[in-house]
Design a protein around this motif. Structure first.
Motif, PDB file in Angstrom:
ATOM      1  N   ASP A 230       0.821  -1.201   0.000  1.00 15.63           N
ATOM      2  CA  ASP A 230       0.000   0.000   0.000  1.00 15.63           C
ATOM      3  C   ASP A 230       0.859   1.257   0.000  1.00 15.63           C
ATOM      4  OD1 ASP A 230       0.892  -0.525   2.564  1.00 15.63           O
ATOM      5  OD2 ASP A 230      -0.924   0.189   3.553  1.00 15.63           O
ATOM      6  N   GLU A 231       2.027   1.198   0.633  1.00 11.84           N
ATOM      7  CA  GLU A 231       2.950   2.332   0.615  1.00 11.84           C
ATOM      8  C   GLU A 231       3.514   2.543  -0.788  1.00 11.84           C
ATOM      9  OE1 GLU A 231       5.908   1.517   3.551  1.00 11.84           O
ATOM     10  OE2 GLU A 231       4.886   2.711   5.071  1.00 11.84           O
ATOM     11  N   ILE A 232       3.873   1.447  -1.443  1.00 15.45           N
ATOM     12  CA  ILE A 232       4.411   1.520  -2.798  1.00 15.45           C
ATOM     13  C   ILE A 232       3.393   2.166  -3.726  1.00 15.45           C
ATOM     14  CG2 ILE A 232       5.122   0.138  -4.788  1.00 15.45           C
ATOM     15  CD1 ILE A 232       6.117  -1.970  -2.758  1.00 15.45           C
ATOM     16  N   LEU A 233       2.177   1.666  -3.667  1.00 15.81           N
ATOM     17  CA  LEU A 233       1.114   2.144  -4.538  1.00 15.81           C
ATOM     18  C   LEU A 233       0.794   3.604  -4.259  1.00 15.81           C
ATOM     19  CD1 LEU A 233      -0.454   0.765  -6.750  1.00 15.81           C
ATOM     20  CD2 LEU A 233      -2.205   0.143  -5.079  1.00 15.81           C
ATOM     21  N   LYS A 234       0.701   3.958  -2.996  1.00 15.49           N
ATOM     22  CA  LYS A 234       0.384   5.332  -2.610  1.00 15.49           C
ATOM     23  C   LYS A 234       1.472   6.292  -3.080  1.00 15.49           C
ATOM     24  CE  LYS A 234      -1.793   8.590  -0.253  1.00 15.49           C
ATOM     25  NZ  LYS A 234      -3.090   9.138  -0.713  1.00 15.49           N
ATOM     26  N   ALA A 235       2.728   5.904  -2.890  1.00 18.29           N
ATOM     27  CA  ALA A 235       3.837   6.768  -3.293  1.00 18.29           C
ATOM     28  C   ALA A 235       3.844   6.987  -4.797  1.00 18.29           C
ATOM     29  CB  ALA A 235       5.164   6.162  -2.842  1.00 18.29           C
TER      30      ALA A 235
END
Length: 347
Positions: A230-235
């Motif tokens: 989710d961090e990867i996608l959000k970034a």
């Protein structure tokens, strides 16, 4: 001065790759699966610094604390830059943590944009501002006219895609349709681009444009330093939306971005959410259009690929424009469908 030697890692050597991964883990970093070149600097046999690249994107950069300030960063960057020059590439990007911005700007890189954890920088024979000026000239884009924009992959081009473009054209003076140029899809970019261009030729206020390096480039996906999905996608989605708003919308006078409703794909849905959150801060309205359906089922490119896998080629004709159907019946189109049938790739 320090006598550093640069060593290239054979990416087919499992032990060498494992060693690099172990070093990066101590910095809470990951080694991307798509890197094509990796170098290290050792002291007493131990890795003390490393840098990799994927195409023209520098990534997986780390230097041990005891070597900071010794010029090792410049040595690493110079060695990877030399490799790019060998390959005939004279423009590059760096995705990095925000705290590393000063390191790279001191080496001549220019910051494009940063968000909370991610920074995107570039260096080379042009920058994003020069790229957009060239784009205006190439496609004869008038900066005075307010425009709408759509970004599409079209793998392949469907009646759903065409419906979204037609809706945008109906509500806008001019529409710019950017086709993702990264060749990570089943249908190569040039064929996706041509399918769309031919498929919307009846719309006089629509321009179909090559997406270029600054819009949804798979090569620049920053998986190497953000661990949770989710961090990867959000970034990634937030940064992409920010670059589009800050540069594309401002330069090309884009005031609306049309998107298709996304009930199935997690990545596209997250991207839509980022656009809705970010673009209004740049004065851009995001308009979400309900997906077109046939017999109660949403029309999608993934549905077309599923029909190809199932061998139901005749059923495809009902959900794609004539430009796509005609391409699928060419020699190249049939070859691509043959590869899709025996592929397990999601795209």
């Amino acid at each position: 001065m320090y006598g550093f030697n640069v060593e290239r890692i054979n990416l087919k050597d499992e032990d060498g790759v494992k060693e690099v991964r172990g070093f990066l883990q101590s910095f809470q970093l990951l080694l991307d699966d798509n890197v094509d070149y990796t170098i290290v600097i050792r002291q007493n046999g131990e890795i003390k610094a490393t840098c990799s690249k994927s195409k023209n994107v520098f990534k997986c950069f780390a230097v041990s604390d005891d070597l900071r300030g010794t010029g090792v960063s410049a040595i690493l960057m110079g060695a990877v830059a030399d490799k790019l020059f060998e390959e005939g590439t004279y423009h590059s990007f760096i995705f990095t943590k925000v705290e590393n911005i000063d390191i790279f700007t001191s080496l001549g890189y220019k910051l494009i944009h940063k968000i909370e954890k991610v920074a995107l920088l570039e260096s080379g024979i042009y920058d994003i501002s020069q790229y957009l000026k060239r784009l205006q000239l190439e496609y004869n884009i008038d900066g005075a006219t307010m425009k709408s924009a759509i970004v599409m992959n079209c793998n392949p081009f469907t009646l759903g895609h065409r419906y979204l473009i037609e809706e945008a054209a109906r509500q806008s003076t001019e529409v710019l349709v950017f086709i993702v140029e990264e060749d990570k899809s089943s249908f190569p970019f040039i064929h996706r681009y041509n399918m769309v261009k031919e498929g919307v030729s009846h719309l006089n206020n629509v321009r179909v444009i090559k997406g270029g390096e600054y819009i949804i480039s798979e090569a620049t996906f920053p998986t190497y330093f953000l661990r949770r999905k989710d961090e990867i996608l959000k970034a990634y989605t937030t940064l992409d939306a920010s670059v589009f708003g800050r540069y594309f919308c401002k330069t090309l006078n884009i005031t609306k971005r049309f998107i298709g409703e996304e009930p199935y794909c997690e990545v596209t849905n997250a991207y839509n959410d980022a656009l809705k959150e970010v673009l209004p801060t740049y004065g851009v309205e995001v308009i979400e259009v309900k997906r077109r359906a046939l017999m109660g089922e949403v029309i999608s490119a993934s549905k077309v690929r599923k029909l190809i896998v199932e061998g139901k080629i005749g059923d495809i004709k009902h959900i794609v424009p004539s430009s796509t159907w005609e391409f699928l019946n060419t020699k190249i189109g049939k070859e691509i469908m043959g590869r899709i049938k025996f592929s397990h790739a999601p795209h």
